[in-house]
Motif scaffolding. Structure first.
Motif, short mmCIF file in Angstrom:
data_model
loop_
_atom_site.label_atom_id
_atom_site.label_comp_id
_atom_site.label_asym_id
_atom_site.label_seq_id
_atom_site.Cartn_x
_atom_site.Cartn_y
_atom_site.Cartn_z
N UNK A 179 0.85 -1.19 0.00
CA UNK A 179 0.00 0.00 0.00
C UNK A 179 0.89 1.24 0.00
N UNK A 180 0.36 2.35 -0.49
CA UNK A 180 1.17 3.56 -0.64
C UNK A 180 2.51 3.22 -1.28
N UNK A 181 2.52 2.76 -2.54
CA UNK A 181 3.76 2.28 -3.15
C UNK A 181 4.82 3.35 -3.33
N UNK A 182 4.42 4.62 -3.31
CA UNK A 182 5.40 5.71 -3.42
C UNK A 182 5.41 6.49 -2.11
N UNK A 183 6.61 6.68 -1.59
CA UNK A 183 6.77 7.40 -0.33
C UNK A 183 7.54 8.69 -0.60
N UNK A 184 7.15 9.74 0.07
CA UNK A 184 7.93 10.98 0.09
C UNK A 184 8.48 11.15 1.50
N UNK A 185 9.79 11.29 1.61
CA UNK A 185 10.45 11.53 2.89
C UNK A 185 11.00 12.95 2.86
N UNK A 241 9.94 13.34 8.18
CA UNK A 241 8.56 12.87 8.08
C UNK A 241 8.37 12.15 6.75
N UNK A 242 7.35 11.29 6.68
CA UNK A 242 7.07 10.59 5.43
C UNK A 242 5.58 10.65 5.12
N UNK A 243 5.26 10.56 3.84
CA UNK A 243 3.88 10.49 3.38
C UNK A 243 3.76 9.43 2.30
N UNK A 244 2.53 8.95 2.08
CA UNK A 244 2.29 7.90 1.11
C UNK A 244 1.50 8.39 -0.10
N UNK A 245 1.86 7.90 -1.28
CA UNK A 245 1.20 8.31 -2.52
C UNK A 245 0.95 7.07 -3.39
N UNK A 246 -0.08 7.16 -4.23
CA UNK A 246 -0.42 6.05 -5.11
C UNK A 246 0.37 6.07 -6.41
N UNK A 247 0.80 7.26 -6.86
CA UNK A 247 1.50 7.36 -8.14
C UNK A 247 2.77 8.19 -7.97
N UNK A 248 3.70 7.98 -8.92
CA UNK A 248 4.93 8.77 -8.93
C UNK A 248 4.63 10.24 -9.20
#
Length: 266
Positions: free
Chosen positions: A193-199, A213-220
């Motif tokens: 789930x949340x295959x793309x992460x932003x740190x 901090x990190x967040x989750x995203x569905x697409x690049x």
């Protein structure tokens, strides 16, 4: 971490650069140490020597050893801050991880080297090459300490789980009023789930502390657009990372009997 994401809809346009590095390690009570690769009595084939000079040694006097670990069998692991990076391409990573392998009997050496945007990612790269997890901690006099427990926990997880992700994009901004690094990671597990992460690492230059901090995203594209908005000061909060659902019991299977409480049986 060699997988690249193409920023199809997110284009960064930072062209102005400071004249001096603004991400120097915090002022220390002692002089900033110099890195010592301890290769004076060793040799290597011509190509290895040329590569080591071009990729590492040419900037040796500008590399600050934030962490290093040496083994008795000739291996050395370094997390280095590259003070020349601020004059390079805007947004370039400013950390270098180096793994040296010396053969004292043959009097030769070999090496691996990678640039990384975050210390935890440099530590992860070295850990995957044999460095003990607890042996490569950053020198607190040379790098800003974590501001809170959430930062410490995320850094520890990134250092240990780096092989679960591929880095696709990073940008380091060293402007004094907004020192920030954004990184896009892609989970290697396609079902995650949340295959793309932003740190996101942000440095408080007044208190000399940093948060991660990190967040989750569905697409690049979504991840890259958030990074662009953060670098221009227009981003909203990071979306939460979706966690994998707990496994469920297949239908039709009986539940396990409840354990009998301790004590005398009837």
């Amino acid at each position: 971490m060699a997988v690249h994401l193409t920023p199809t809809t997110a284009t960064l346009n930072h062209t102005e650069r400071p004249l001096l590095s603004l991400t120097e390690p915090a002022p220390a009570r002692k002089p900033i140490p110099a890195v010592d690769f301890d290769l004076d009595d060793l040799d290597a084939d011509e190509q290895v020597c040329r590569d080591f000079f071009r990729q590492v040694a040419v900037r040796e006097d500008m590399l600050v050893p934030l962490a290093e670990h040496h083994t008795t069998n000739g291996h050395s692991y370094y997390v280095l801050f590259d003070r020349t990076a601020t004059w390079g391409h805007p947004g370039d990573p400013q950390l270098v991880a180096v793994h040296l392998q010396r053969d004292q009997q043959k009097k030769t050496f070999n090496f691996e080297r990678a640039t990384m945007p975050l210390p935890a990612m440099a530590q992860s790269w070295l850990i995957r090459r044999g460095c003990p997890h607890d042996a490569i901690s950053l020198n607190p006099e040379l790098w800003s300490p974590p501001a809170d427990e959430a930062t410490r926990a995320l850094e520890h997880r990134l250092a240990g789980d780096g092989d679960h992700y591929a880095m696709g994009y990073s940008y380091t901004s060293d402007y004094p009023d907004d020192m920030v690094t954004v990184v896009v990671l892609r989970a290697l597990d396609e079902q995650a789930p949340s295959p793309y992460r932003v740190v996101v690492e942000e440095v408080d230059t007044e208190a000399w502390r940093h948060t991660l901090r990190e967040g989750g995203f569905d697409t690049a594209d979504d991840a890259l657009l958030w990074c662009q908005d953060r670098l221009t000061g227009e981003a909203g909060p990071l979306p939460p990372v979706r966690r994998a659902a707990a496994p469920t019991r297949p239908a039709g299977l009986p539940k396990a009997p409840a354990p009998r409480p301790p004590g005398r049986s009837r």
